[in-house]
Write an enzyme that holds these catalytic residues in place. Structure first.
Site, mmCIF file in Angstrom:
data_model
loop_
_atom_site.group_PDB
_atom_site.id
_atom_site.type_symbol
_atom_site.label_atom_id
_atom_site.label_comp_id
_atom_site.label_asym_id
_atom_site.label_seq_id
_atom_site.Cartn_x
_atom_site.Cartn_y
_atom_site.Cartn_z
ATOM 1 N N HIS A 1 0.734 -1.271 -0.227
ATOM 2 C CA HIS A 1 -0.211 0.097 -0.430
ATOM 3 C C HIS A 1 1.043 1.076 -0.212
ATOM 4 O O HIS A 1 0.100 2.416 0.320
ATOM 5 C CB HIS A 1 -0.698 0.251 1.425
ATOM 6 C CG HIS A 1 -1.467 -1.278 0.938
ATOM 7 N ND1 HIS A 1 -2.826 -1.299 2.335
ATOM 8 C CD2 HIS A 1 -2.671 -1.547 0.122
ATOM 9 C CE1 HIS A 1 -3.838 -2.356 1.968
ATOM 10 N NE2 HIS A 1 -3.442 -2.305 0.074
ATOM 11 N N ALA B 1 0.274 -8.996 18.578
ATOM 12 C CA ALA B 1 1.309 -9.620 17.971
ATOM 13 C C ALA B 1 2.477 -9.782 18.246
ATOM 14 O O ALA B 1 3.171 -10.818 18.805
ATOM 15 C CB ALA B 1 1.077 -8.755 16.759
HETATM 16 P P1 OAD Z 1 -7.351 -2.868 10.470
HETATM 17 O O1 OAD Z 1 -7.316 -1.600 11.141
HETATM 18 O O2 OAD Z 1 -8.592 -3.014 9.811
HETATM 19 O O3 OAD Z 1 -7.130 -4.197 11.323
HETATM 20 C C1 OAD Z 1 -6.589 -4.291 12.683
HETATM 21 C C2 OAD Z 1 -6.838 -5.475 13.150
HETATM 22 O O4 OAD Z 1 -5.730 -5.207 14.284
HETATM 23 C C3 OAD Z 1 -8.139 -5.315 13.776
HETATM 24 O O5 OAD Z 1 -8.584 -6.796 13.469
HETATM 25 C C4 OAD Z 1 -7.483 -5.759 15.374
HETATM 26 O O6 OAD Z 1 -8.420 -6.747 16.019
HETATM 27 C C5 OAD Z 1 -6.130 -6.228 14.691
HETATM 28 N N1 OAD Z 1 -5.235 -5.407 16.425
HETATM 29 C C6 OAD Z 1 -4.977 -4.626 17.202
HETATM 30 N N2 OAD Z 1 -3.993 -5.000 17.597
HETATM 31 C C7 OAD Z 1 -3.627 -5.785 18.001
HETATM 32 C C8 OAD Z 1 -2.389 -6.139 17.796
HETATM 33 N N3 OAD Z 1 -1.315 -5.788 19.050
HETATM 34 N N4 OAD Z 1 -2.045 -7.830 17.989
HETATM 35 C C9 OAD Z 1 -2.362 -8.451 16.999
HETATM 36 N N5 OAD Z 1 -3.933 -7.744 16.006
HETATM 37 C C10 OAD Z 1 -4.007 -6.765 16.536
HETATM 38 O O7 OAD Z 1 -6.306 -2.818 9.662
HETATM 39 P P2 OAD Z 1 -5.890 -3.191 8.343
HETATM 40 O O8 OAD Z 1 -6.357 -4.912 8.349
HETATM 41 O O9 OAD Z 1 -4.411 -3.056 8.336
HETATM 42 O O10 OAD Z 1 -5.472 0.599 3.358
HETATM 43 O O11 OAD Z 1 -6.421 -2.792 7.437
HETATM 44 C C11 OAD Z 1 -6.295 -2.993 5.647
HETATM 45 C C12 OAD Z 1 -6.162 -1.758 5.165
HETATM 46 O O12 OAD Z 1 -7.309 -0.552 5.207
HETATM 47 C C13 OAD Z 1 -5.190 -0.116 5.378
HETATM 48 O O13 OAD Z 1 -3.892 -1.257 4.932
HETATM 49 C C14 OAD Z 1 -5.138 1.026 4.689
HETATM 50 C C15 OAD Z 1 -6.955 0.995 5.692
HETATM 51 O O14 OAD Z 1 -7.624 1.410 4.985
HETATM 52 C C16 OAD Z 1 -5.542 2.440 3.238
HETATM 53 O O15 OAD Z 1 -5.066 3.532 3.227
HETATM 54 C C17 OAD Z 1 -5.702 2.174 1.022
#
Ligand code: OAD
Length: 241
Positions: A114, A225
């Site tokens: 990204h 994590a």
């Molecule tokens: P999200 O905010 O959608 O999801 C984060 C995930 O991490 C959630 O499922 C939480 O439960 C989990 N989480 C939080 N803290 C954690 C920890 N300490 N250990 C393990 N898990 C944990 O973020 P992404 O999935 O990265 O794109 O989002 C995907 C994309 O959506 C991003 O790259 C961004 C966003 O819109 C763009 O900006 C194009």
């Protein structure tokens, strides 16, 4: 916690999301008080939003750029860098994160699908610059070469993620696919697990809560994590050493 088994000749592909950087102090997107609670995706993460209000978009990414340099990689990032050193060319880390923390933790075989907060490029001539070499104090920083507006080097919604061919070819080779700290909401990344699995890979999920695409996970480890990965990696690298 039951740690999945690994074999010496496994080919590991890992996908990380915002959750792995949460313990470094970086906000995720969709958790409560996440970035998308206080900002509209269409305003700050689409080409149309940038066209409408480039100043607002730059302000959003400048803040995130400065923040990413005020925090440190955590135990989860360092564990993955250690795993790479053990599995070498049978390892690929794909991240949706733009914060550069994997690289700062020593990861080299990493694809920032990204984009990254650390570079920007010209909307006219396409030249790429590091944020360090550009004066980012103006509301809309100009290109050092042609003077036209620069934009953050972030893949916005509606744009094609970077290095997809390479990622898909590695997903086809993977025997183990592990997804860490991602909600499984955003495509194409959310589909990587299904691609790897349909090619025979065993799939592992490490997340605080079950992600959207959890039906494709063979072994799920619920937790942070930064707690889970150091233990998992210590066990896995004992197989190759
Ligand atoms: P999200 O905010 O959608 O999801 C984060 C995930 O991490 C959630 O499922 C939480 O439960 C989990 N989480 C939080 N803290 C954690 C920890 N300490 N250990 C393990 N898990 C944990 O973020 P992404 O999935 O990265 O794109 O989002 C995907 C994309 O959506 C991003 O790259 C961004 C966003 O819109 C763009 O900006 C194009």
């Amino acid at each position: 916690m039951t740690i999945p088994e690994i074999r010496k000749d496994d080919y590991i592909v890992i996908l990380t999301g915002a959750g792995i950087s949460a313990e470094s102090g970086i906000k995720t997107f969709r958790d409560s008080d996440g970035l998308w609670e206080n900002h509209r995706v269409e305003d700050v993460a689409t080409p149309e939003g940038f066209k409408r209000d480039p100043k607002l978009v730059w302000a959003f990414y400048k803040e995130r750029y400065h923040q990413s340099h005020s925090v440190e990689p955590n135990a989860g990032h360092y564990a993955l860098s250690k795993l790479e050193s053990a599995f070498k060319n049978k390892f690929l880390l794909v991240t949706q994160n733009v914060d550069g923390l994997h690289t700062r933790a020593g990861s080299k075989r990493v694809i920032e699908m990204h984009g990254t907060l650390n570079t920007c490029f010209c909307t006219r001539c396409g030249r790429n610059f590091t944020m360090r070499e550009v004066d980012i104090t103006p509301d809309i920083p100009p290109c050092l070469y042609c003077g036209k507006p620069l934009r953050p080097d972030i893949v916005w919604f509606g744009e094609m993620p970077y290095r997809m061919d390479e990622i898909v070819s590695k997903l086809n080779k993977a025997t183990v696919f592990m997804s860490i700290g991602t909600s499984g909401n955003v495509y194409p990344a959310a589909n990587f697990i299904a691609i790897a699995r349909s090619n025979g890979a065993r799939t592992i999920g490490v997340n605080l809560q079950e992600p959207e695409n959890s039906t494709h996970i063979d072994e799920f480890i619920q937790g942070k994590a930064g707690d889970v990965l150091p233990k998992l990696v210590d066990k896995w690298i004992s197989v190759v050493s």
